[in-house]
Design an enzyme around this catalytic site. Structure first.
Site, short mmCIF file in Angstrom:
data_model
loop_
_atom_site.label_atom_id
_atom_site.label_comp_id
_atom_site.label_asym_id
_atom_site.label_seq_id
_atom_site.Cartn_x
_atom_site.Cartn_y
_atom_site.Cartn_z
N GLU A 43 0.84 -1.19 0.00
CA GLU A 43 0.00 0.00 0.00
C GLU A 43 0.88 1.24 0.00
O GLU A 43 1.88 1.31 0.70
CB GLU A 43 -0.90 0.01 1.24
CG GLU A 43 -1.84 1.23 1.31
CD GLU A 43 -2.67 1.27 2.59
OE1 GLU A 43 -3.73 1.91 2.57
OE2 GLU A 43 -2.24 0.68 3.60
N LYS A 115 -9.90 1.96 -2.50
CA LYS A 115 -10.13 1.50 -1.13
C LYS A 115 -11.55 1.82 -0.68
O LYS A 115 -11.98 2.98 -0.70
CB LYS A 115 -9.11 2.18 -0.20
CG LYS A 115 -9.06 1.63 1.22
CD LYS A 115 -7.89 2.29 1.95
CE LYS A 115 -7.63 1.68 3.31
NZ LYS A 115 -6.44 2.28 3.94
N CYS A 156 -5.71 -2.68 2.81
CA CYS A 156 -5.47 -2.43 4.23
C CYS A 156 -6.73 -2.52 5.10
O CYS A 156 -7.15 -3.62 5.45
CB CYS A 156 -4.78 -1.08 4.40
SG CYS A 156 -3.93 -0.90 6.01
#
Length: 280
Positions: A43, A115, A156
């Protein structure tokens, strides 16, 4: 399905974008020379992880003016490898996103994943971070067919939400890849735990790739990139330093585990349901 060599490139990230790009390209080349057919980056591999950095390092992918995307496309083609290129800050129509790009072995951009769940936490005395101060959340799932297998992408904090992984399992995903940068508070507590939970609940492989730990950075990543199999065993992992870890993944395990323990057939959908609203 067949056995596939997967490499997780846990690279060191600096404030120099050009240096980060060169570091990523070198890691990809080394990984493929060692036999990798699917390579994963961390990331925010092209910039420091901070709300101050995201706007400064952001690139407009759709406009074709992204140096990072161009470099990763070339790296995938030059090394004839499928590349899950971690994530970078993306600028689009006045908004910023935390975006993962996936390339095929000819360098073609297959998909982008923005995301979905933004990292907004406040643990007094430990860590406070609000991605929503700069970033906008994505609004779609990302599933892509590769020569290795069908892959689902999360980034994440997406790892904390079981519904995302459940939808991917329903869509036939055999591997979920989460580029991620857990920190020194949440990393030791939950990083491995959450990966094992997503893998065993959905009877699939989970792979995560973190930046290397930099104690001098404003945000310190936990590291420990790893691959988890459908029975929650750790197949391979790194520690905190920069480095690449390889694992040969046998995707036949997915069907084997689902036959041994047919959870999908045993679910009580007369009592509960998982609704994929993106398909309605």
């Amino acid at each position: 399905m067949r056995k596939v060599n997967i490499a997780l490139c846990q690279i060191a990230v600096s404030e120099d974008k050009d240096k980060n790009i060169q570091t990523a390209k070198a890691a990809i080349q080394e990984a493929t020379q060692a036999g990798a057919k699917l390579v994963v980056l961390p990331e925010m591999w092209n910039c420091p992880y901070s709300n101050e950095s995201f706007p400064k390092y952001a690139e407009d992918i759709d406009a074709g003016s992204s140096a990072s995307v161009s470099a990763m496309s070339s790296a995938a083609k030059e090394n004839a490898v499928t590349l899950v290129a971690g994530s970078i800050p993306e600028s689009s129509n006045g908004k910023l996103y935390n975006t993962c790009c996936v390339f095929d072995d000819q360098g073609k951009l297959l998909v982008k994943h923005r995301k979905v769940h933004l990292f907004d936490i406040d643990i007094p005395g430990k860590i406070t971070f609000k991605e929503s101060e700069t970033l906008t959340q994505g609004d779609d799932f990302t599933v892509v067919d590769t020569p290795a297998c069908r892959v689902g992408i999360g980034i994440c904090y997406d790892l904390r939400f079981p519904e995302l992984a459940m939808v991917y399992a329903q869509r036939g995903v055999q591997l979920i890849v989460y580029p991620g940068a857990f920190n020194m508070t949440t990393g030791p507590a939950h990083w491995e735990l959450l990966q094992k939970a997503r893998a065993v609940d959905n009877q699939l492989f989970v792979a995560t790739c973190s930046p290397a730990r930099n104690q001098g950075a404003g945000y310190t990543a936990w590291g420990h990139s790893m691959i988890i199999d459908p029975f929650a065993a750790i197949v391979a992992q790194t520690q905190e330093s920069a480095g690449t870890v390889h694992a040969e993944i046998d995707f036949a395990q997915v069907n084997e585990r689902r036959q041994n323990m047919p959870l999908f057939k045993q679910k009580r959908f007369d009592l509960y349901a998982l609704i994929d609203k993106t398909l309605s």
